[in-house]
Design an enzyme around this catalytic site. Structure first.
Site: not given
Ligand code: NAD
Length: 428
Positions: A107, A219, A222
């Protein structure tokens, strides 16, 4: 991004420790896997639009690459911390292992706020980050991807800088590229659809026809939008969604008993996944407080927004009707709240299994880029379905056989695979 009292790396390590004990891992393996193999801290000087130089701090963490090159996104965020990046790198290792793709975990992050940066300044940060790390990354070493506040455009700038340094075309260096510039069809849908491939399989195990179920979703970005799209295609009904309101700086839930109209809501949503409250009211939605999504009398809860949302406080509000939780977001459930879900016998599909569709499709993108030959969308989504389904079945079978909580079963499979690869290489 989480509040300061929450340390994602401590949480990732404590999850690991619990399973390491269950697996009776030897000391050396534990010591290897509970830390990152490598981490890089870089400084990126950028000449800003006003002519002054500003230095940005960036990171790249490679948690483990015993099973293949490290893989993971790069985030731009003003509150980014090395511990968040460390935790996310570790979770990437488990995610790639649980879906059995030949990649490790990594990450990256840069402390910056794209809201206050011109596109030119963002391009210089991307190029600077690559210049500092170009020797330590690459298509067979460590492959970045978009993440919080980075997009396909940022990936192309990074790719261009990387290729310029190496004097070669290396499209497999980075994923999340726009379609037509080396990106894969199906990547946009992949995470949300992947969530529902696992939901579909879980419903079969619970003997619940999808058409008899309702869901509430946190949410509307996407992951959430594509999860809702596929869930509705298999006849599930979503009765509530929640999102962040940038203007009011709080979240709201939008409820409709007879089911939300996905396309109508998309039409009144900005590209950050924020629904326009007044327009939603006009369309007949009840506008409720942000937490209301968790209180709905539904069979399925889908937290698909951000980490640390099902907490000791909010878990008390989970309705008795809820039969399972599928974690579309990364780390949405705190350790304490997770114990409550487990005690209540609520079935759980853990984050690093449920949302692994994104990295699986990124892996497909890398394969296509390396071959320089691209598949059509149906082929990509068919391969994704088969990967997600077999990963889910392996986890649920182990959970059943060994009477394990689904999160623990997923960890057992993932950690075992990485521990075994490390052993096979003679590292431990
Ligand atoms: P996104 O930015 O597209 O959408 C985030 C959504 O969450 C928006 O609708 C926003 O309004 C909402 N939100 C933010 N804060 C909120 C709050 N306090 N209450 C309610 N809603 C809130 O992000 P995304 O790509 O959909 O990612 C969502 C989660 O899934 C993140 O945890 C991310 O790390 C994880 N994830 C994403 C992918 C991917 O491919 N996009 C892959 C794996 C995991």
């Amino acid at each position: 991004m989480a509040d300061k009292s929450y340390n994602a790396f401590e949480m990732a390590q404590s999850q690991f420790d619990r399973v390491a004990k269950l697996l009776e891992l030897d000391e050396a393996t534990k010591e290897l896997l509970r830390y990152n193999l490598r981490e890089y801290h870089v400084s990126i000087p950028v000449r800003m639009d006003d002519g002054k130089v500003k230095v940005f701090r960036g990171f790249r963490v490679q948690h483990n690459d015993a099973r293949g090159p490290a893989k993971g996104g790069i985030r731009f965020h003003p509150m980014e911390t090395i511990d968040t990046v460390r935790a996310l790198a570790m979770w990437m290792t488990w995610k790639c292992a649980v879906v059995d793709i030949p990649l490790g975990g990594g990450k990256g992050g840069v402390i910056c706020d794209p809201h206050n940066l011109s596109m030119r300044e963002q391009e210089l940060i991307c190029r600077g980050w690559i210049r500092q790390l170009a020797k330590d990354m690459g298509p067979i070493r460590d492959v970045p991807a978009p993440d919080v506040m980075t997009t396909g455009q940022h990936m192309l700038w990074m790719l261009d800088e990387f290729e310029t340094i190496h004097g070669q075309r290396l499209p497999g260096f980075i994923t999340g590229k726009p379609v037509g510039m080396g990106g894969s069809l199906g990547r946009t849908e992949a995470t949300g659809y992947g969530v529902i491939f696992t939901v579909r399989e879980a419903l079969k195990e619970l003997n619940l026809p999808p058409g008899d179920t309702t869901a509430s979703v946190q949410g509307f970005g996407n992951v959430a939008q594509y999860a809702i799209e596929l869930y509705q295609q298999i006849w599930g009904k979503v009765v509530c969604v929640s999102c962040w309101d940038q203007k009011d700086q709080i979240s709201y839930s939008f409820a409709k008993k007879d089911g939300i109209d996905l396309n109508a809501l998309r039409g009144i949503t900005d590209h950050f996944g924020g629904i326009e409250k007044d327009k939603a009211k006009k369309l007949g939605y009840e506008v409720l407080p942000g937490d209301a999504w968790i209180e709905q009398p539904v069979e399925i809860l889908m937290p698909c927004a951000l980490e640390n949302q099902i907490t000791p406080e909010t878990v008390k509000k989970v309705h008795a009707a809820v039969k399972f939780v599928v974690e579309g977001a990364n780390g949405p459930t705190t350790t304490e709240a997770d114990a409550v879900l487990k005690d209540r016998g609520i079935y759980l599909i853990p984050d690093f299994l449920a949302n692994a569709g994104g990295v699986t499709c990124s892996y497909f993108e890398q394969v296509q880029s390396n071959m320089n030959y691209y598949w059509d969308k149906d082929e990509v989504l068919g391969k994704l379905d088969s990967k997600m389904t077999s990963a889910f079945l392996a986890v649920s079978e182990l959970a059943r056989e060994r009477k394990l909580y689904m999160r623990d079963a997923a960890y057992v499979i993932a950690i075992n695979r990485v521990a075994q690869a490390s052993k096979d290489r003679g590292w431990v």
